[in-house]
Design a protein around this motif. Structure first.
Motif, short mmCIF file in Angstrom:
data_model
loop_
_atom_site.label_atom_id
_atom_site.label_comp_id
_atom_site.label_asym_id
_atom_site.label_seq_id
_atom_site.Cartn_x
_atom_site.Cartn_y
_atom_site.Cartn_z
N UNK A 88 0.81 -1.21 0.00
CA UNK A 88 0.00 0.00 0.00
C UNK A 88 0.84 1.26 0.00
N UNK A 89 0.24 2.38 0.40
CA UNK A 89 0.96 3.63 0.56
C UNK A 89 1.55 4.16 -0.74
N UNK A 90 2.70 4.83 -0.61
CA UNK A 90 3.33 5.49 -1.73
C UNK A 90 3.78 4.50 -2.80
N UNK A 91 4.12 3.29 -2.39
CA UNK A 91 4.53 2.27 -3.36
C UNK A 91 3.43 2.03 -4.38
N UNK A 92 2.22 1.88 -3.90
CA UNK A 92 1.09 1.64 -4.81
C UNK A 92 0.81 2.84 -5.70
N UNK A 93 1.01 4.03 -5.17
CA UNK A 93 0.80 5.23 -5.98
C UNK A 93 1.72 5.28 -7.19
N UNK A 94 2.86 4.62 -7.08
CA UNK A 94 3.82 4.60 -8.19
C UNK A 94 3.51 3.44 -9.15
N UNK A 95 3.02 2.34 -8.62
CA UNK A 95 2.72 1.17 -9.47
C UNK A 95 1.47 1.40 -10.32
N UNK A 96 0.41 1.89 -9.73
CA UNK A 96 -0.90 1.93 -10.39
C UNK A 96 -0.89 2.72 -11.71
#
Length: 362
Positions: free
Chosen positions: A252-260
């Motif tokens: 979750x968090x910032x990691x997901x903001x970069x993947x999506x």
């Protein structure tokens, strides 16, 4: 954060040997729970709520079980990230939740004779009493050469989480590209291997070079240390220039903001966990850009593995057991000795100290 951890440690009740010895110096009991002092140890019994306090005292003092009840002794216990969130609902004195592999040491239930090995949701306890309704026997085909602790991991809850999250929520097909974070953990390592079995390209992120090496051994097509790359965005683009069909999210968090934003059109996202924000005391980061989800027509779905029961669950367990026995799925356990080390194992898992499934040997 530290205060929360201290509170969780205070909720623990330590268990020592000889729990069933006749000498009991003092007993404190409530409906559904009993604690006794014995030879300097505190031992926690978990019992059906139908028992009254007086019957719990009688049980401990004289060793009497009700009809259909069994007495369980924990052999292996699990600690998992979800406990960090679920524990927020606990009150002082509640038992920490969780599964364990236990042995039936006394029985008045013909379905679970003495010596039977079961998976029980007895929480952080060394001994518990059950009427059998919440117990699951290990599969009959379980070989002696396989550790029974795997019933808490690859051939248990974490394996099932990977199985259903990838195959049902993401619905992966051969030739697709799958992104997994926390990829060397209990769930992530199983996700990647199942995806490879289904003919997918798999990209995995982990938090140390040792874990990256492990992912490559498991067959990941691309694996990287997210803590040391200069740019997560560029690393993901290089790993799969065309984007990702499926994203299995444990972080979750910032990691997901970069993947999506790098998902392909009609991509699927299985939201399994958000370990990166479980301990945060700061405001949560904003979510991914809505336009990415809308115009790429992405599907995001959170899930809990208990959704799948009955025949589909049994089939999944048989598949996982078969894949392990055939060597198609490898496993790694991170075992801590001693029930008294449950809090340390739990906090270490949340900090990413484990490689594979974190288990405590009672």
């Amino acid at each position: 954060m530290m205060m929360m951890m201290m509170m969780m440690m205070m909720m623990m009740i330590w268990a020592g040997p000889n729990v069933r010895a006749p000498l009991v110096s003092s007993i404190e009991s409530t409906d559904g729970r009993a604690t006794l002092k014995q030879k300097g140890y505190l031992c926690l019994f978990r019992v059906p709520k139908s028992r009254k306090a007086s019957s719990v005292e009688y049980l401990i003092a004289y060793g009497m079980l009700y009809f259909v009840e069994v007495l369980l002794e924990a052999l292996f216990l699990t600690v998992d990230p979800y406990m960090r969130v679920a524990a927020k609902r606990l009150k002082e004195g509640d038992t920490m939740m969780g599964q364990q592999v236990a042995r039936v040491v006394e029985s008045k239930n013909s379905a679970f004779p003495t010596g039977t090995m079961v998976v029980a949701s007895s929480g952080w306890t060394t001994h518990s009493i059950s009427d059998g309704k919440d117990l699951e026997k290990l599969p009959a085909e379980w070989p002696d050469t396989l550790p029974v602790s795997l019933a808490l991991g690859t051939i248990g809850m974490t394996g099932l989480t990977a199985y259903f999250g990838l195959l049902d929520i993401c619905g992966v097909k051969g030739g697709e590209t799958v992104m997994v974070n926390a990829a060397a953990g209990a769930v992530g390592s199983a996700v990647g291997q199942i995806a490879k079995l289904k003919g997918c390209k798999v990209v995995g992120a982990a938090g140390s070079d040792e874990k990256v090496a492990y992912l490559k051994k498991l067959g990941y097509d691309v694996a990287f240390n997210y803590k040391t790359v200069e740019s997560l965005e560029e690393t993901l683009k290089k790993a799969s220039p065309d984007g990702y069909d499926c994203y299995f999210d444990n972080v979750g968090g910032e990691f997901s903001n970069i993947v999506i934003p790098q998902m392909k059109k009609f991509g699927r996202i299985a939201i399994c966990g958000a370990i990166s924000v479980y301990n945060t005391t700061r405001p949560l980061p904003p979510g991914p850009p809505p336009e990415n989800i809308i115009y790429q027509q992405l599907r995001m779905e959170g899930f809990i593995v208990t959704r799948w029961q009955g025949d589909v669950r049994q089939k999944a367990l048989k598949d996982l057991l078969t894949w392990v026995l055939e060597g198609k799925i490898q496993y790694r356990e991170y075992i801590t000795e001693g029930f008294e080390n449950m809090p340390a194992a739990f906090m270490g898992m949340l900090k990413g100290e484990n490689l594979g499934k974190t288990i405590v040997k009672a």
